[in-house]
Design an enzyme around this catalytic site. Sequence first.
Site, PDB file in Angstrom:
ATOM      1  N   ARG A 114     -38.389 -11.828 -32.073  1.00  0.00           N
ATOM      2  CA  ARG A 114     -37.963 -11.429 -33.420  1.00  0.00           C
ATOM      3  C   ARG A 114     -36.498 -11.017 -33.459  1.00  0.00           C
ATOM      4  NH1 ARG A 114     -41.608  -9.348 -37.003  1.00  0.00           N
ATOM      5  NH2 ARG A 114     -40.401  -7.459 -37.269  1.00  0.00           N
ATOM      6  N   CYS A 138     -44.809 -10.234 -30.445  1.00  0.00           N
ATOM      7  CA  CYS A 138     -46.216 -10.042 -30.098  1.00  0.00           C
ATOM      8  C   CYS A 138     -47.087 -10.130 -31.351  1.00  0.00           C
ATOM      9  CB  CYS A 138     -46.402  -8.676 -29.442  1.00  0.00           C
ATOM     10  SG  CYS A 138     -45.845  -8.653 -27.731  1.00  0.00           S
ATOM     11  N   VAL A 350     -49.061   2.830 -36.212  1.00  0.00           N
ATOM     12  CA  VAL A 350     -47.793   2.106 -36.363  1.00  0.00           C
ATOM     13  C   VAL A 350     -48.039   0.639 -36.717  1.00  0.00           C
ATOM     14  CG1 VAL A 350     -45.631   1.464 -35.227  1.00  0.00           C
ATOM     15  CG2 VAL A 350     -46.645   3.703 -34.796  1.00  0.00           C
TER      16      VAL A 350
HETATM   17  N1  EPU Z   1     -42.454  -2.911 -40.969  1.00  0.00           N
HETATM   18  C1  EPU Z   1     -42.532  -3.406 -42.241  1.00  0.00           C
HETATM   19  N2  EPU Z   1     -41.449  -4.114 -42.734  1.00  0.00           N
HETATM   20  C2  EPU Z   1     -40.327  -4.328 -41.975  1.00  0.00           C
HETATM   21  C3  EPU Z   1     -40.258  -3.809 -40.670  1.00  0.00           C
HETATM   22  C4  EPU Z   1     -41.343  -3.096 -40.179  1.00  0.00           C
HETATM   23  O1  EPU Z   1     -43.538  -3.234 -42.942  1.00  0.00           O
HETATM   24  O2  EPU Z   1     -39.392  -4.971 -42.479  1.00  0.00           O
HETATM   25  C5  EPU Z   1     -43.606  -2.186 -40.411  1.00  0.00           C
HETATM   26  C6  EPU Z   1     -44.241  -2.951 -39.247  1.00  0.00           C
HETATM   27  O3  EPU Z   1     -45.122  -3.946 -39.707  1.00  0.00           O
HETATM   28  C7  EPU Z   1     -44.921  -1.867 -38.466  1.00  0.00           C
HETATM   29  C8  EPU Z   1     -43.987  -0.662 -38.689  1.00  0.00           C
HETATM   30  O4  EPU Z   1     -43.173  -0.976 -39.807  1.00  0.00           O
HETATM   31  O5  EPU Z   1     -46.176  -1.605 -39.017  1.00  0.00           O
HETATM   32  C9  EPU Z   1     -43.116  -0.322 -37.510  1.00  0.00           C
HETATM   33  O6  EPU Z   1     -42.336  -1.437 -37.113  1.00  0.00           O
HETATM   34  P1  EPU Z   1     -40.877  -1.261 -36.469  1.00  0.00           P
HETATM   35  O7  EPU Z   1     -39.912  -1.982 -37.355  1.00  0.00           O
HETATM   36  O8  EPU Z   1     -40.645   0.174 -36.198  1.00  0.00           O
HETATM   37  O9  EPU Z   1     -41.053  -2.029 -35.103  1.00  0.00           O
HETATM   38  P2  EPU Z   1     -40.100  -3.132 -34.496  1.00  0.00           P
HETATM   39  O10 EPU Z   1     -38.683  -2.761 -34.644  1.00  0.00           O
HETATM   40  O11 EPU Z   1     -40.538  -4.468 -34.958  1.00  0.00           O
HETATM   41  C10 EPU Z   1     -39.904  -1.999 -32.150  1.00  0.00           C
HETATM   42  C11 EPU Z   1     -40.209  -2.412 -30.748  1.00  0.00           C
HETATM   43  C12 EPU Z   1     -41.707  -2.406 -30.537  1.00  0.00           C
HETATM   44  C13 EPU Z   1     -42.234  -1.010 -30.828  1.00  0.00           C
HETATM   45  C14 EPU Z   1     -41.850  -0.578 -32.242  1.00  0.00           C
HETATM   46  C15 EPU Z   1     -42.245   0.848 -32.555  1.00  0.00           C
HETATM   47  C16 EPU Z   1     -38.417  -3.871 -30.187  1.00  0.00           C
HETATM   48  C17 EPU Z   1     -37.958  -5.250 -29.852  1.00  0.00           C
HETATM   49  N3  EPU Z   1     -39.682  -3.736 -30.507  1.00  0.00           N
HETATM   50  O12 EPU Z   1     -40.508  -2.987 -32.977  1.00  0.00           O
HETATM   51  O13 EPU Z   1     -41.919  -2.721 -29.181  1.00  0.00           O
HETATM   52  O14 EPU Z   1     -43.633  -1.020 -30.703  1.00  0.00           O
HETATM   53  O15 EPU Z   1     -40.423  -0.689 -32.408  1.00  0.00           O
HETATM   54  O16 EPU Z   1     -41.631   1.737 -31.673  1.00  0.00           O
HETATM   55  O17 EPU Z   1     -37.631  -2.928 -30.124  1.00  0.00           O
HETATM   56  C18 EPU Z   1     -43.022  -3.627 -27.353  1.00  0.00           C
HETATM   57  O18 EPU Z   1     -42.054  -3.225 -26.675  1.00  0.00           O
HETATM   58  O19 EPU Z   1     -44.079  -4.087 -26.857  1.00  0.00           O
HETATM   59  C19 EPU Z   1     -42.938  -3.546 -28.811  1.00  0.00           C
HETATM   60  C20 EPU Z   1     -43.785  -4.171 -29.637  1.00  0.00           C
END
Ligand code: EPU
Length: 457
Positions: A114, A138, A350
């Site tokens: 992503r 994932c 989350v």
């Molecule tokens: N969300 C929305 N809209 C958006 C963005 C997020 O609804 O535009 C929702 C997501 O669907 C989710 C929640 O907000 O339910 C949290 O998502 P977040 O944006 O915080 O996660 P992310 O940035 O996509 C990163 C890590 C993840 C980790 C999460 C939470 C990276 C590359 N990924 O994901 O790591 O679980 O923050 O801390 O930094 C992993 O390392 O295995 C992993 C999945």
Amino acid sequence: MNHVSTEPAVPVVSDEFAGVDTVDFYGGKPLLGSVDVRGAKNLVTKAMVAALLADQPSVLGNVPRISDVAVVRGLLEAHAVLVTDSASGELTLDPRGVKSAHFAEIDAHAGSSRIPILFCGPLLHQLGEAFIPDLGGCRIGDRPINFHLDALRAFGAELEKSHEGISLRAPRRLTGAQVDLPYPSVGATEQVLLTAVRAAGVTELRNAAIEPEITDLIAILQKMGAIISVETDRTILIEGVDSLSGYRHTAIFDRSETASWAAAALATRGTIFVRGARQQELMTFLNVYRKVGGEFTVTDDGIEFRHPGSALQPVVIETDVHPGFMTDWQQPMVVALTQAEGVSIVHETVYENRFGFTDALIDMGANITVHKEGIASITRRVPRRPLEQAAVITGPTPLHGATVRVPDLRGGFSHVIAAVAADGQSTVENVGIISRGYEHLLPKLAGLGASFEPRVG
Ligand code: EPU
């Protein structure tokens, strides 16, 4: 195409999984010994993107050899950024020749990652255009990107959707914006930071994520010349500047890998010293670890995690944004909780679908019930989110060998430690995906005394 080939370099990913999709484990032995944990996947990949904002090269240290780093490197090289690496894990990123890339090339390099969405702000500043292919990552729920797109529009970007993805343009310099996130999303906070630092004027970001990896990214941006202040109540103020210089930075350690090895020590009745781990960023995890009965000793070099030798205790966990219990920690802890005496409950708040990995644990003898609609808890710190889930784990249940298929990164690590803990032989398929976030997994397991045989071909 704008692909720039660098000098022959040390490969970014170890080739331990080259040609290996399946590993047979012969379990039932404790994991004993030490492992090194390096820079956090969830900081390193973003720090590499931040280098795009500069007019000079940057140097990032403590970079792990994982495939997500290789993906970002490929994407940067597709945009004519020169990337060179050293055997010690230092990456030099030179953005001075940055150019647009063809969408097919971005798509090919991005694969299931992503990360391309975080290229938008820096590329809009540097080139006036960017492109987001259909995004992967994932399979843990829908993982929408609406917060990112709304923020980019607020800065003045123009978006156009097509079959291939989303094309973005900045007809004029992006301007600072007021962004109020509906949820403290890690990615959307990074999106705003990486865009606001060079936008004209002030950006006020409300309800921001404040994970330690975000703080480390802010430190990098400050080294580059950005002006960012973290206020109370999850508000971040960013005063845009005209240009940024390169940075030299050593990445914060990987908290999720650390928690994974800590849980592996509990699940296998072992002792694992995680060199490079720090207490400060793991306090919530360490509290839960202690409540379960796990023992740990903090030293200047790392943290030793131990099974107590007596019964483990059940706990109730609710995943949350920082400073809560990270969603990425629950999967390995669920394996440990199958060995606790009594009923544990894990509320996943989350992501909407992050218990898929438990099917394999059930096949191995665990007693786990997943409640897809969630179950009430009076101790909640965040309001209930729609579609969240809860897992009820009743232990202790001996684990036995089975054939299981890795569904995602963290679920995959939990399958591996379950296979190492289980009596008899287990076959773990689709293991390559674990190299997205765990450096040298198989050599580390071998060093800790695990018995396994990769199936090659
Ligand atoms: N969300 C929305 N809209 C958006 C963005 C997020 O609804 O535009 C929702 C997501 O669907 C989710 C929640 O907000 O339910 C949290 O998502 P977040 O944006 O915080 O996660 P992310 O940035 O996509 C990163 C890590 C993840 C980790 C999460 C939470 C990276 C590359 N990924 O994901 O790591 O679980 O923050 O801390 O930094 C992993 O390392 O295995 C992993 C999945």
